[in-house]
Design a protein around this motif. Structure first.
Motif, PDB file in Angstrom:
ATOM      1  N   SER A  98     -24.287  18.312 -25.690  1.00 30.71           N
ATOM      2  CA  SER A  98     -23.397  17.928 -24.588  1.00 30.71           C
ATOM      3  C   SER A  98     -22.283  16.999 -25.057  1.00 30.71           C
ATOM      4  CB  SER A  98     -24.212  17.256 -23.481  1.00 30.71           C
ATOM      5  OG  SER A  98     -24.899  16.106 -23.995  1.00 30.71           O
ATOM      6  N   ASP A  99     -22.094  16.901 -26.361  1.00 31.91           N
ATOM      7  CA  ASP A  99     -21.071  15.997 -26.878  1.00 31.91           C
ATOM      8  C   ASP A  99     -19.750  16.739 -27.012  1.00 31.91           C
ATOM      9  OD1 ASP A  99     -21.585  17.683 -28.937  1.00 31.91           O
ATOM     10  OD2 ASP A  99     -22.532  16.190 -30.235  1.00 31.91           O
ATOM     11  N   GLU A 100     -18.852  16.156 -27.845  1.00 31.57           N
ATOM     12  CA  GLU A 100     -17.530  16.754 -28.010  1.00 31.57           C
ATOM     13  C   GLU A 100     -17.597  18.166 -28.576  1.00 31.57           C
ATOM     14  OE1 GLU A 100     -16.935  12.340 -28.002  1.00 31.57           O
ATOM     15  OE2 GLU A 100     -18.374  13.749 -28.834  1.00 31.57           O
ATOM     16  N   PHE A 101     -18.575  18.420 -29.447  1.00 28.14           N
ATOM     17  CA  PHE A 101     -18.698  19.760 -29.995  1.00 28.14           C
ATOM     18  C   PHE A 101     -19.151  20.745 -28.933  1.00 28.14           C
ATOM     19  CE2 PHE A 101     -18.781  17.435 -34.037  1.00 28.14           C
ATOM     20  CZ  PHE A 101     -17.888  18.206 -34.770  1.00 28.14           C
ATOM     21  N   GLY A 102     -19.919  20.290 -27.954  1.00 25.64           N
ATOM     22  CA  GLY A 102     -20.251  21.161 -26.840  1.00 25.64           C
ATOM     23  C   GLY A 102     -19.012  21.525 -26.043  1.00 25.64           C
ATOM     24  N   THR A 103     -18.185  20.493 -25.775  1.00 30.26           N
ATOM     25  CA  THR A 103     -16.911  20.768 -25.084  1.00 30.26           C
ATOM     26  C   THR A 103     -16.022  21.697 -25.908  1.00 30.26           C
ATOM     27  OG1 THR A 103     -17.040  18.574 -24.079  1.00 30.26           O
ATOM     28  CG2 THR A 103     -14.908  19.697 -24.010  1.00 30.26           C
ATOM     29  N   LEU A 104     -15.995  21.458 -27.233  1.00 32.57           N
ATOM     30  CA  LEU A 104     -15.199  22.316 -28.119  1.00 32.57           C
ATOM     31  C   LEU A 104     -15.730  23.748 -28.128  1.00 32.57           C
ATOM     32  CD1 LEU A 104     -12.848  22.345 -30.101  1.00 32.57           C
ATOM     33  CD2 LEU A 104     -14.450  21.743 -31.916  1.00 32.57           C
ATOM     34  N   ALA A 105     -17.053  23.911 -28.077  1.00 34.29           N
ATOM     35  CA  ALA A 105     -17.637  25.250 -28.014  1.00 34.29           C
ATOM     36  C   ALA A 105     -17.232  25.948 -26.716  1.00 34.29           C
ATOM     37  CB  ALA A 105     -19.157  25.162 -28.129  1.00 34.29           C
ATOM     38  N   ASP A 106     -17.271  25.205 -25.598  1.00 31.81           N
ATOM     39  CA  ASP A 106     -16.829  25.798 -24.326  1.00 31.81           C
ATOM     40  C   ASP A 106     -15.368  26.221 -24.406  1.00 31.81           C
ATOM     41  OD1 ASP A 106     -19.336  25.399 -23.291  1.00 31.81           O
ATOM     42  OD2 ASP A 106     -18.821  23.501 -22.305  1.00 31.81           O
ATOM     43  N   GLY A 107     -14.516  25.342 -24.995  1.00 35.72           N
ATOM     44  CA  GLY A 107     -13.096  25.688 -25.135  1.00 35.72           C
ATOM     45  C   GLY A 107     -12.893  26.900 -26.023  1.00 35.72           C
ATOM     46  N   PHE A 108     -13.659  26.975 -27.120  1.00 36.77           N
ATOM     47  CA  PHE A 108     -13.547  28.141 -28.005  1.00 36.77           C
ATOM     48  C   PHE A 108     -13.955  29.415 -27.283  1.00 36.77           C
ATOM     49  CE2 PHE A 108     -15.374  31.152 -30.988  1.00 36.77           C
ATOM     50  CZ  PHE A 108     -14.388  31.253 -31.948  1.00 36.77           C
ATOM     51  N   ASN A 109     -15.049  29.348 -26.542  1.00 38.95           N
ATOM     52  CA  ASN A 109     -15.503  30.529 -25.802  1.00 38.95           C
ATOM     53  C   ASN A 109     -14.478  30.959 -24.755  1.00 38.95           C
ATOM     54  OD1 ASN A 109     -17.867  30.552 -27.301  1.00 38.95           O
ATOM     55  ND2 ASN A 109     -18.993  29.303 -25.808  1.00 38.95           N
ATOM     56  N   ASP A 110     -13.872  29.985 -24.064  1.00 38.38           N
ATOM     57  CA  ASP A 110     -12.825  30.325 -23.090  1.00 38.38           C
ATOM     58  C   ASP A 110     -11.644  30.973 -23.790  1.00 38.38           C
ATOM     59  OD1 ASP A 110     -14.398  29.289 -21.105  1.00 38.38           O
ATOM     60  OD2 ASP A 110     -13.391  27.324 -21.076  1.00 38.38           O
ATOM     61  N   MET A 111     -11.265  30.413 -24.954  1.00 32.74           N
ATOM     62  CA  MET A 111     -10.147  31.003 -25.706  1.00 32.74           C
ATOM     63  C   MET A 111     -10.476  32.426 -26.144  1.00 32.74           C
ATOM     64  SD  MET A 111      -8.611  29.813 -29.384  1.00 32.74           S
ATOM     65  CE  MET A 111     -10.110  30.437 -30.171  1.00 32.74           C
ATOM     66  N   ALA A 112     -11.711  32.643 -26.625  1.00 31.28           N
ATOM     67  CA  ALA A 112     -12.111  33.985 -27.033  1.00 31.28           C
ATOM     68  C   ALA A 112     -12.094  34.944 -25.850  1.00 31.28           C
ATOM     69  CB  ALA A 112     -13.496  33.943 -27.670  1.00 31.28           C
ATOM     70  N   ASP A 113     -12.525  34.469 -24.670  1.00 29.88           N
ATOM     71  CA  ASP A 113     -12.480  35.324 -23.472  1.00 29.88           C
ATOM     72  C   ASP A 113     -11.044  35.729 -23.151  1.00 29.88           C
ATOM     73  OD1 ASP A 113     -15.209  35.168 -23.210  1.00 29.88           O
ATOM     74  OD2 ASP A 113     -15.164  33.473 -21.808  1.00 29.88           O
ATOM     75  N   GLN A 114     -10.124  34.753 -23.229  1.00 29.48           N
ATOM     76  CA  GLN A 114      -8.727  35.053 -22.921  1.00 29.48           C
ATOM     77  C   GLN A 114      -8.133  36.014 -23.943  1.00 29.48           C
ATOM     78  OE1 GLN A 114      -6.557  31.407 -22.501  1.00 29.48           O
ATOM     79  NE2 GLN A 114      -7.836  30.651 -20.834  1.00 29.48           N
ATOM     80  N   ILE A 115      -8.451  35.784 -25.226  1.00 31.13           N
ATOM     81  CA  ILE A 115      -7.932  36.686 -26.267  1.00 31.13           C
ATOM     82  C   ILE A 115      -8.462  38.098 -26.054  1.00 31.13           C
ATOM     83  CG2 ILE A 115      -7.996  37.188 -28.736  1.00 31.13           C
ATOM     84  CD1 ILE A 115      -7.928  34.218 -29.266  1.00 31.13           C
ATOM     85  N   GLN A 116      -9.766  38.197 -25.739  1.00 30.66           N
ATOM     86  CA  GLN A 116     -10.350  39.510 -25.523  1.00 30.66           C
ATOM     87  C   GLN A 116      -9.720  40.198 -24.311  1.00 30.66           C
ATOM     88  OE1 GLN A 116     -14.605  39.448 -24.959  1.00 30.66           O
ATOM     89  NE2 GLN A 116     -14.861  41.454 -25.919  1.00 30.66           N
ATOM     90  N   ALA A 117      -9.482  39.416 -23.255  1.00 27.31           N
ATOM     91  CA  ALA A 117      -8.844  39.999 -22.065  1.00 27.31           C
ATOM     92  C   ALA A 117      -7.406  40.431 -22.374  1.00 27.31           C
ATOM     93  CB  ALA A 117      -8.865  38.987 -20.918  1.00 27.31           C
ATOM     94  N   MET A 118      -6.700  39.582 -23.130  1.00 25.17           N
ATOM     95  CA  MET A 118      -5.331  39.952 -23.499  1.00 25.17           C
ATOM     96  C   MET A 118      -5.318  41.189 -24.384  1.00 25.17           C
ATOM     97  SD  MET A 118      -3.749  36.173 -24.284  1.00 25.17           S
ATOM     98  CE  MET A 118      -2.251  36.870 -24.966  1.00 25.17           C
ATOM     99  N   TYR A 119      -6.279  41.278 -25.298  1.00 23.19           N
ATOM    100  CA  TYR A 119      -6.340  42.448 -26.166  1.00 23.19           C
ATOM    101  C   TYR A 119      -6.637  43.716 -25.371  1.00 23.19           C
ATOM    102  CZ  TYR A 119      -7.602  45.431 -30.097  1.00 23.19           C
ATOM    103  OH  TYR A 119      -7.666  46.446 -30.998  1.00 23.19           O
ATOM    104  N   ARG A 120      -7.502  43.572 -24.368  1.00 23.25           N
ATOM    105  CA  ARG A 120      -7.803  44.750 -23.551  1.00 23.25           C
ATOM    106  C   ARG A 120      -6.562  45.271 -22.838  1.00 23.25           C
ATOM    107  NH1 ARG A 120     -13.316  42.218 -20.889  1.00 23.25           N
ATOM    108  NH2 ARG A 120     -14.689  42.479 -22.735  1.00 23.25           N
ATOM    109  N   ASN A 121      -5.680  44.326 -22.409  1.00 26.92           N
ATOM    110  CA  ASN A 121      -4.455  44.730 -21.703  1.00 26.92           C
ATOM    111  C   ASN A 121      -3.291  44.981 -22.643  1.00 26.92           C
ATOM    112  OD1 ASN A 121      -5.817  44.381 -19.269  1.00 26.92           O
ATOM    113  ND2 ASN A 121      -5.236  42.222 -19.138  1.00 26.92           N
ATOM    114  N   LEU A 122      -3.523  44.709 -23.946  1.00 25.72           N
ATOM    115  CA  LEU A 122      -2.409  44.830 -24.884  1.00 25.72           C
ATOM    116  C   LEU A 122      -1.919  46.263 -25.002  1.00 25.72           C
ATOM    117  CD1 LEU A 122      -0.597  43.415 -26.924  1.00 25.72           C
ATOM    118  CD2 LEU A 122      -2.340  43.811 -28.669  1.00 25.72           C
TER     119      LEU A 122
END
Length: 635
Positions: A213-237
């Motif tokens: 639940s520390d900063e790396f947990g927050t960073l993991a959540d941010g990375f996962n959100d970024m990966a979701d957005q990239i995957q969604a953008m790639y699907r619409n690319l």
């Protein structure tokens, strides 16, 4: 519900490092305290050794009988004894807190009192036993020193043990902290790095598990959100790329249409060629099912169909010529931009050819040149369509290009007509000033011959026939010269070739030798100006052939600082004040007309018996800047 407490990375590292920090602080504090004790004990040993030296000194003073110095030595010894008893924290100096050392110190004090009472307080009768007593007293002091040193040895061993413990604590603490750093920092960073590498390799489904639940947990959540957005953008690319490709294809087609229409306008030589090419390009550019190009009269009362594509025959025949406002097409009062007209939704009024042909949408684009309506382009579609802003701008731009092209064709036709009319006037002047006068002279000779025949005057008849024969030969020569003049062309920027050809023809006709001299090369003459210069030179040569009876003709051309052309001969010459002989057959006024048209000057110099010189001087300004109307000679 109690909120769960989350520990950040700094708090975790602080909690892990705090016990080791406290232990290290305690170990250092103990080490410093032991060192301080050792420093105090060492100072006590030094002071005790000093007491031993003082005891030997007092023994020597007693043995020597130096009683005056004993009080100072005694006071100094007692100060050392008191210092060992009470200690001195500032030095530091103190005896260890040990019962054995304390008893030995008490024994030293007791022995000191006995020693001072027996040897120092009174003067002994003899000194026997002083050495032994002193030795026993210093032995007590040595025992005290030995006890302090033994105690210090134990403290030294404890200090070494504590130092070893501190070193072990440092090693253990570093190991534990390294492990905690790996567990809390390096391992999450490694997981993120691996996830990034998989993302770079194209595995967009990679995710990082949140284990804390520390900063790396927050960073993991941010990375996962970024990966979701990239995957969604790639699907619409792919869809976006397809849409962008279609957009670029549409723009390319429009640019091609503009280029093709511009090229067509530049190369078209007739109205029919321009109109047919235009409707084809427009149909391909907007994918129209049918196209009609209508041209309007000056009053915009009628619209004539001049080209079409994709329309049935009965529709083109029925709408060959439309009256204004007779149909949805041909509306002079329509707005000056493209209109989209839904054919099936309109009321049944006017002509219904487009509805019968199955068209559902009509797009009408007015063709305007500035504020003047010149016609319109009608586009027919079998489906309901609506124009995008880019398509509207394309159609309006094409219509504007078409209006400019039609106007250029009209102006070119007028210019050509004016050039033909102008050249005809020149030809009429040439005929009038040469052949027409010769024919009028021969007509007079015919009347004279009739008179001679009526009078049966054979001599006069022969003379008239001779005159008619000379007139016919002269007219024939004039006709040849006129044909030569009007067939003359300049196919290059250099006038030298044309002048040489003119001189060769003159030599062939007259048998007179010629010489061409060119001096001071300069800017070439434009083609229209070259034609006029050649005609003036040919006219001057014609006068030489007819009247000069010359044996040699010189043509001198000077190009700098201005063009100057001189035709000289070695003929019979004439008096310039009286004008040239037989002026009705001399083309001087024709040469002067041509020179006046190009802003040049003609000068004639002649001396009887020595020849004649005709000088043509062009304007001093750049000849390429002369504003000459286009000329087209008639062959």
């Amino acid at each position: 519900m109690q909120k769960r407490k989350h520990w950040n990375l700094g708090a975790k590292l602080a909690v892990a490092a705090a016990p080791f920090a406290l232990l290290a602080l305690l170990s250092i504090s103990l080490t410093l305290w032991v060192s301080w004790q050792l420093d105090g004990g060492a100072a006590a040993v030094n002071e005790a050794g000093r007491m031993r030296m003082q005891a030997y000194r007092m023994s020597l003073l007693v043995a020597a009988g130096e009683r005056t110095l004993l009080p100072d030595a005694r006071s100094e010894f007692e100060r050392s004894l008191a210092l060992l008893s009470h200690g001195d924290p500032e030095r530091p100096l103190f005896m260890p807190r040990d019962e054995d050392i304390r008893s030995r110190f008490d024994a030293v004090g007791q022995h000191w009192r006995q020693y001072s009472k027996h040897w120092l307080d009174v003067r002994p009768a003899d000194n026997r036993g002083l050495r032994e007593e002193t030795a026993r007293f210093t032995g007590r002091i040595d025992a005290l020193v030995a006890g302090i040193e033994a105690h210090m040895s134990r403290w030294t061993a404890l200090l070494n043990l504590m130092q070893l413990a501190t070193m072990a604590l440092a090693v253990i603490g570093a190991t534990v902290l390294l492990y905690i750093g790996y567990l809390f920092v390096l391992e999450p960073v490694g997981q993120l790095k691996q996830a990034l590498e998989r993302i770079q390799q194209g595995d967009l489904g990679t995710r990082v598990e949140r284990n804390s639940s520390d900063e790396f947990g927050t960073l993991a959540d941010g990375f996962n959100d970024m990966a979701d957005q990239i995957q969604a953008m790639y699907r619409n690319l792919e869809a976006k790329v397809s849409a962008k490709t279609a957009e670029l294809q549409e723009k390319r087609e429009r640019l091609e249409a503009l280029y093709e229409v511009t090229s067509l306008i530049a190369t078209a030589r007739s109205l029919e060629e321009l109109a047919r090419g235009f409707v084809g390009y427009v149909a391909r550019a907007v994918h129209a099912d049918g196209v009609a190009l209508r041209w309007s009269d000056e009053a915009n009362r009628r619209y004539v169909l001049i080209a079409s594509q994709g329309l049935p025959a009965y529709m083109t025949d029925g709408e060959r010529c439309l009256r204004a406002d007779e149909c949805h097409c041909g509306a002079p009062n329509a707005p000056p931009f493209a209109r989209v007209i839904p054919i099936q939704a309109l009321e049944k009024e006017g002509l219904q050819y487009c509805s019968e042909a199955g068209f559902e949408t009509l797009v009408s684009v007015p063709v305007r040149l500035k504020d003047r309506l010149m016609g319109e382009v009608d586009l027919f579609f079998h489906a309901e369509v609506d124009l995008s802003p880019s398509a509207r701008s394309l159609l309006e731009a094409l219509a504007t290009h078409l209006a400019s092209g039609m106007e250029n064709l009209r102006l070119n036709a007028l210019q050509h007509e004016a050039a033909v009319s102008q050249e005809r006037n020149f030809l009429a002047n040439e005929l009038h000033d040469s052949i027409a006068q010769s024919l009028a002279f021969m007509k007079m000779q015919v009347e004279m011959m009739r008179t001679s025949l009526s009078a049966h005057d054979e001599t006069g008849t022969r003379a008239v026939l001779d005159e008619l024969d000379a007139g016919l030969r002269e007219s024939t020569g004039d006709v040849r010269e006129l044909l030569l003049h009007f067939r003359t062309r300049t196919n290059s920027e250099d006038i030298e070739a044309a002048l040489q050809a003119t001189l060769r023809k003159f030599e062939h006709q007259s048998g007179v030798r010629t010489t061409l001299t060119l001096r001071e090369q300069g800017l070439p003459l434009p083609p229209d100006l070259q034609i006029q210069v050649l005609h003036i030179v040919q006219e001057a040569l014609s006068n030489v052939r007819k009247h000069a009876r010359a044996g040699h003709v010189w043509l001198d051309v000077q190009q700098q600082p201005q063009w100057r052309i001189e035709v000289r001969d070695d003929g019979r010459g004439f008096e310039t004040g009286d004008g040239p002989p037989d002026e009705t057959h001399v083309g001087l006024h024709i040469m002067q007309e041509r020179a006046a048209r190009i802003g040049a000057r003609i000068e004639v110099f002649s001396t009887p018996g020595k020849g004649t010189s005709v000088v043509l001087t062009l304007p001093a300004s750049d000849p390429t800047l002369l504003d000459l109307p286009p000329l087209q000679a008639v062959s």
